[in-house]
Scaffold this motif. Structure first.
Motif, PDB file in Angstrom:
ATOM      1  N   THR A  45       0.840  -0.919   0.081  1.00  0.00           N
ATOM      2  CA  THR A  45       0.070  -0.095   0.125  1.00  0.00           C
ATOM      3  C   THR A  45       0.892   1.178  -0.149  1.00  0.00           C
ATOM      4  O   THR A  45       0.693   2.312  -0.833  1.00  0.00           O
ATOM      5  CB  THR A  45      -1.034   0.087   1.301  1.00  0.00           C
ATOM      6  N   GLY A  46       1.924   1.394   0.807  1.00  0.00           N
ATOM      7  CA  GLY A  46       2.987   2.423   0.805  1.00  0.00           C
ATOM      8  C   GLY A  46       3.570   2.732  -0.380  1.00  0.00           C
ATOM      9  O   GLY A  46       3.450   3.736  -1.027  1.00  0.00           O
ATOM     10  N   MET A  47       4.145   1.387  -1.127  1.00  0.00           N
ATOM     11  CA  MET A  47       4.488   1.656  -2.269  1.00  0.00           C
ATOM     12  C   MET A  47       3.748   2.112  -3.396  1.00  0.00           C
ATOM     13  O   MET A  47       4.076   2.890  -4.512  1.00  0.00           O
ATOM     14  CB  MET A  47       5.116   0.299  -2.724  1.00  0.00           C
ATOM     15  N   LYS A  48       2.453   1.767  -3.279  1.00  0.00           N
ATOM     16  CA  LYS A  48       1.286   2.039  -4.345  1.00  0.00           C
ATOM     17  C   LYS A  48       1.175   3.472  -4.248  1.00  0.00           C
ATOM     18  O   LYS A  48       1.082   4.401  -5.199  1.00  0.00           O
ATOM     19  CB  LYS A  48       0.009   1.338  -4.134  1.00  0.00           C
ATOM     20  N   LYS A  49       1.277   3.961  -3.450  1.00  0.00           N
ATOM     21  CA  LYS A  49       1.031   5.596  -2.952  1.00  0.00           C
ATOM     22  C   LYS A  49       2.267   6.405  -3.434  1.00  0.00           C
ATOM     23  O   LYS A  49       2.204   7.346  -4.165  1.00  0.00           O
ATOM     24  CB  LYS A  49       0.770   5.848  -1.554  1.00  0.00           C
TER      25      LYS A  49
END
Length: 136
Positions: A45-49
């Motif tokens: 999720t962090g990488m997607k952001k």
């Protein structure tokens, strides 16, 4: 005005070290978000952001491939940013060259050594002139 907004997004994205690392990794070739996440220890999720921020700045292009999202570099916004930087690099180089010429040609001033591009700080003649910025 649109170009300024694009540059703002590009430079804001480049200000983050994680996003710069993503761009460096994508410079070697396309990668999935999972592949980008693996060496960082970050959540998907962090990488997607981070990828979404890069994508909204136009620095990264993503596409769905099966169950994963493939990421690759996009060129145009970096080209715009480089053109903007090059313009200001030329502008300041001309201004600094003009200042150098002025300082070199002032009458009554000792000549600087050939190839010198900086004034000698020890050559100050005004004793009240600070040699470094005043502190609080």
């Amino acid at each position: 005005m649109v170009q300024q907004e694009t540059l703002n997004r590009v430079f804001a994205s480049l200000a983050d070290p994680t996003r710069r690392d993503i761009l460096i990794r994508l410079g070697t070739g396309p990668a999935t978000i999972s592949e980008l996440t693996a060496p960082t220890g970050m959540s998907l999720t962090g990488m997607k952001k981070h990828v979404q921020a890069l994508e909204s700045a136009g620095l990264v292009v993503t596409r769905k491939v099966g169950r994963s999202r493939q990421c690759r570099l996009a060129d145009a916004p970096l080209d715009d940013a480089m053109a903007w930087l090059a313009f200001y690099q030329r502008l300041w180089a001309r201004r600094l060259d003009g200042l150098d010429a002025y300082l070199t040609l002032r009458p009554g001033q000792p000549a600087r050594p050939a190839g010198s591009t900086r004034a000698d700080p020890s050559a100050r003649t005004d004793p009240t002139s600070p040699t470094r910025p005043e502190g609080p």
